[in-house]
Design an enzyme around this catalytic site. Structure first.
Site, PDB file in Angstrom:
ATOM      1  N   SER A  88       0.869  -1.260  -0.125  1.00 29.88           N
ATOM      2  CA  SER A  88       0.035   0.033  -0.114  1.00 29.88           C
ATOM      3  C   SER A  88       0.792   1.105  -0.033  1.00 29.88           C
ATOM      4  CB  SER A  88      -0.769   0.033   1.385  1.00 29.88           C
ATOM      5  OG  SER A  88      -1.822   1.291   1.265  1.00 29.88           O
ATOM      6  N   HIS A 102      -2.459   7.380  -4.950  1.00 31.66           N
ATOM      7  CA  HIS A 102      -2.566   6.144  -3.672  1.00 31.66           C
ATOM      8  C   HIS A 102      -2.493   4.805  -4.689  1.00 31.66           C
ATOM      9  CE1 HIS A 102      -5.564   3.036  -2.536  1.00 31.66           C
ATOM     10  NE2 HIS A 102      -4.755   2.960  -1.703  1.00 31.66           N
ATOM     11  N   ASN A 104      -2.698   0.245  -4.311  1.00 30.70           N
ATOM     12  CA  ASN A 104      -2.446  -0.866  -3.325  1.00 30.70           C
ATOM     13  C   ASN A 104      -2.595  -2.203  -4.113  1.00 30.70           C
ATOM     14  OD1 ASN A 104      -5.099  -2.340  -2.217  1.00 30.70           O
ATOM     15  ND2 ASN A 104      -5.373  -0.045  -2.268  1.00 30.70           N
ATOM     16  N   ARG A 106      -3.122  -6.418  -3.514  1.00 29.90           N
ATOM     17  CA  ARG A 106      -3.366  -7.209  -2.263  1.00 29.90           C
ATOM     18  C   ARG A 106      -3.692  -8.790  -2.611  1.00 29.90           C
ATOM     19  NH1 ARG A 106      -6.864  -3.471  -2.349  1.00 29.90           N
ATOM     20  NH2 ARG A 106      -9.228  -4.082  -2.365  1.00 29.90           N
ATOM     21  N   GLY A 259      -4.219  -4.230  13.382  1.00 31.06           N
ATOM     22  CA  GLY A 259      -3.117  -3.888  12.550  1.00 31.06           C
ATOM     23  C   GLY A 259      -2.070  -2.715  13.321  1.00 31.06           C
ATOM     24  N   ILE A 261      -0.967   0.415  13.907  1.00 33.79           N
ATOM     25  CA  ILE A 261      -1.331   1.839  13.677  1.00 33.79           C
ATOM     26  C   ILE A 261      -0.546   2.738  12.823  1.00 33.79           C
ATOM     27  CG2 ILE A 261      -0.989   2.930  15.844  1.00 33.79           C
ATOM     28  CD1 ILE A 261      -4.402   3.252  14.466  1.00 33.79           C
ATOM     29  N   GLU A 262       0.415   2.894  13.051  1.00 34.50           N
ATOM     30  CA  GLU A 262       1.367   3.897  12.359  1.00 34.50           C
ATOM     31  C   GLU A 262       1.455   3.506  11.011  1.00 34.50           C
ATOM     32  OE1 GLU A 262       2.928   6.404  13.094  1.00 34.50           O
ATOM     33  OE2 GLU A 262       1.882   6.508  15.318  1.00 34.50           O
ATOM     34  N   SER A 263       1.342   2.077  10.451  1.00 34.91           N
ATOM     35  CA  SER A 263       1.344   1.871   9.300  1.00 34.91           C
ATOM     36  C   SER A 263      -0.141   2.101   8.532  1.00 34.91           C
ATOM     37  CB  SER A 263       1.560   0.360   8.934  1.00 34.91           C
ATOM     38  OG  SER A 263       2.958   0.091   9.454  1.00 34.91           O
TER      39      SER A 263
END
Length: 301
Positions: A88, A102, A104, A106, A259, A261-263
């Site tokens: 992502s 943006h 991503n 997956r 997950g 949080i920072e990512s």
């Protein structure tokens, strides 16, 4: 398949971050590897305060374990395990003439309690969010997306462009987040397509990303801009934040599966404004952008 796709996104992360550093010219990505207590982990790369990019995040992850109750309800299953991996990215430029982007890509697997694979699919896409609309940039981005799609099915571009326009819609504002691109999900094996076919398609789109975005950056990054135009960029970034925190399924999935949080929140821009009832001047370039965002355009046919 999961091992093969994870290797692919690791290589793609290296390719994209290397190119972004080259384009920026000054800043470097900081790498942050992390582990998830329930299983798996990831590798986040963040660039901040560069010459071209104010913030750029290119993250990969591969997580696994028991599917949380909230997600069991969402998928209509009970006591399932899962594996999910993906790349992502979000790139926020300094210059308001350069669009945010943006993307991503997956892959997801689900298993019963005996470890048997019961479902698998690919998803992903890439989309552009300009602050000042240059039609030729929109045409370029969509043309690259269409070329990647047409290599696999002439119907893919129109279908996934429409899904992108529908998905990245800020319903509470009645406007699109940007000018779209591609969005696809639940790409599963069928009588006409194997998982290998879907792998080939998704990786083709992933490989097209730099061709879709970097030429736009190179064309616009040195254009002059005013403080007022910078304010407009930050106001529009606010709409970007609203979508990601209110509507985005990827953000919600990350939060519901514990997950990192920072990512998960790396997509948020560093400087944003919310101005009460802000309205662009009549006949301005800002108003032209809003007009397009109210009714998504067909950029290529």
């Amino acid at each position: 398949m999961k091992d093969r796709f994870y290797r692919y996104i690791q290589e793609l992360q290296n390719t994209i971050t290397s190119e972004i550093e080259k384009v920026d010219g000054t800043a470097k990505f900081k790498e942050d590897t992390w582990k998830r207590n329930e299983g798996g982990g990831g590798r986040s790369r963040i660039l901040e305060n560069g010459s071209v990019f104010e913030k750029a995040g290119v993250n990969i992850s591969a997580v696994h374990g028991a599917l949380p109750k909230s997600m069991q309800t969402y998928f209509g299953v009970a006591d399932a395990d899962f594996f999910a991996c993906g790349l992502s990215l979000v790139l926020h430029p300094k210059n308001p003439m350069v669009p945010t982007v943006h993307a991503n890509w997956r892959y997801f697997e689900m298993y019963d309690k005996n470890g048997k694979l019961v479902d698998q699919w690919f998803g992903g896409g890439q989309d552009l969010t300009p602050y000042y609309l240059f039609d030729e940039d929109a045409v370029h981005f969509h043309s690259v997306c269409k070329r990647a799609c047409d290599a696999h099915d002439n119907g893919f571009y129109n279908a996934y462009k429409e899904k992108c326009d529908a998905y990245f819609w800020n319903a509470h504002r009645n406007e699109a987040r940007g000018i779209g691109g591609l969005f696809f999900d639940y790409c599963k094996a069928s009588e006409t397509r194997t998982m290998q076919d879907w792998y080939n398609f998704v990786t083709e789109v992933g490989n097209s990303f730099l061709d879709a975005y970097i030429p736009i950056v190179m064309k616009r990054k040195a254009l002059p801009f005013t403080d007022k135009q910078r304010d407009w960029q930050e106001i529009r970034r606010g709409r970007y934040v609203e979508f990601n925190l209110v509507h985005d399924k990827g953000t919600l999935f990350g939060l519901k599966t514990n997950g990192r949080i920072e990512s998960i929140l790396m997509s948020l821009p560093p400087k944003v404004q919310w101005v009460y009832d802000h309205r662009p001047d009549a006949g301005s370039e800002e108003e032209r952008l809003i007009t397009v965002l109210k009714a998504p355009k067909i950029w290529v046919t």
